[in-house]
Design an enzyme around this catalytic site. Structure first.
Site, mmCIF file in Angstrom:
data_model
loop_
_atom_site.group_PDB
_atom_site.id
_atom_site.type_symbol
_atom_site.label_atom_id
_atom_site.label_comp_id
_atom_site.label_asym_id
_atom_site.label_seq_id
_atom_site.Cartn_x
_atom_site.Cartn_y
_atom_site.Cartn_z
ATOM 1 N N ASP A 287 0.873 -1.170 0.000
ATOM 2 C CA ASP A 287 0.000 0.000 0.000
ATOM 3 C C ASP A 287 0.912 1.223 0.000
ATOM 4 O OD1 ASP A 287 -2.141 -1.698 0.339
ATOM 5 O OD2 ASP A 287 -2.863 -0.766 2.181
ATOM 6 N N HIS B 5 4.627 -7.639 -0.057
ATOM 7 C CA HIS B 5 4.201 -8.868 -0.709
ATOM 8 C C HIS B 5 4.865 -9.018 -2.075
ATOM 9 C CE1 HIS B 5 0.768 -9.547 2.168
ATOM 10 N NE2 HIS B 5 1.018 -8.264 2.372
ATOM 11 N N SER C 226 9.182 3.896 5.377
ATOM 12 C CA SER C 226 9.857 3.042 4.428
ATOM 13 C C SER C 226 9.502 3.320 2.979
ATOM 14 C CB SER C 226 9.486 1.606 4.746
ATOM 15 O OG SER C 226 8.108 1.544 5.061
#
Length: 260
Positions: free
Chosen positions: A86, A142, A226
């Protein structure tokens, strides 16, 4: 005021004293009392949470939260490449003949980012994508594609912020910050996924150590602020966006490209 405090907790600098104070607080039981306030400040969707808000003892535990099963739909088309996170897709383009990519008009050498000369060469002429994760975002990472894991390695010691100001004024944080890199292989071509910390050593954690990855499978997670840089060998994908599109909000599992 609260929003600025919470951003400071998860976008720390490489100042060891400042970082240590805020990190200690974010991992203390006292910080857990601020979880609801954190949710309210960033308008986080509580319906997606795997657990109720009072399940998380610290603000750090909430920050690395997992989501309910099915909260993110992964594009199931065999030819699709999906977002690993996201966040905001801030930059994308073609890696030039000198093996550089560009962020906020600054050139970033792949040899610095990846640290491996032979690995760097294979991405010349390929595609790069840069994703920025803000404090409100889901911070699990992911796999963008079904692939074989070629290798994993870590580089860097300290980290600077990777927000817009950090990218403009920092010492090329995407290529110098502490980072964990996973290289994948699909269709006889390579994909590199660089997970870049924005706090200090060990703000990036691996959660997958198997030789094969399914599309959408979790690779790891960030403890604090991040970014992720994706690299594709030339001729592997066609991006799903026009070159003049800017700062695209995206969710993990959404299509970002198609295998050529």
């Amino acid at each position: 005021m609260k929003k600025h405090l919470y951003k400071a907790m998860v976008q720390l600098t490489n100042n060891p004293i400042y970082s240590d104070i805020l990190k200690r607080f974010a991992t203390s039981k006292m910080s857990g009392k601020l979880n609801q306030s954190f949710v309210n400040a960033f308008n986080i969707n509580q319906e997606e949470l795997q657990y109720e808000i009072n399940h998380y003892p610290t603000i750090h535990d909430f920050f690395i939260r997992q989501l309910k099963e099915g909260a993110r739909e992964v594009d199931v088309s065999p030819s699709s490449v999906v977002s690993p996170v996201d966040g905001v897709l801030t930059e994308w383009g073609t890696i030039d003949e000198k093996a550089n990519f560009y962020v906020k008009e600054n050139d970033y050498p792949l040899k610095k980012l990846l640290g491996l000369k032979n690995t760097t060469r294979r991405y010349i002429g390929g595609t790069y994508m840069v994703f920025y994760l803000s404090p409100k975002d889901y911070h699990r990472i992911h796999s963008p594609i079904k692939a074989k894991v070629v290798k994993r390695w870590a580089l860097g010691k300290y980290s600077e912020p990777v927000n817009k100001m950090g990218l403009l004024l920092g010492e090329k944080p995407l290529a110098n910050n502490y980072r964990l890199i996973t290289e994948l292989k699909v269709e006889q071509k390579h994909v590199a996924l660089a997970k870049i910390g924005a706090l200090n050593v060990n703000s990036v954690h691996a959660s997958h150590l198997k030789p094969q990855l399914e599309k959408g499978e979790e690779l790891g997670y960030f403890s604090f602020g991040s970014s992720v840089v994706l690299l594709f060998e030339a001729g592997l994908i066609k991006t799903a966006f026009a070159t003049d599109e800017q700062d695209i909000m995206i969710r993990q599992g959404e299509k970002i490209g198609t295998l050529v």
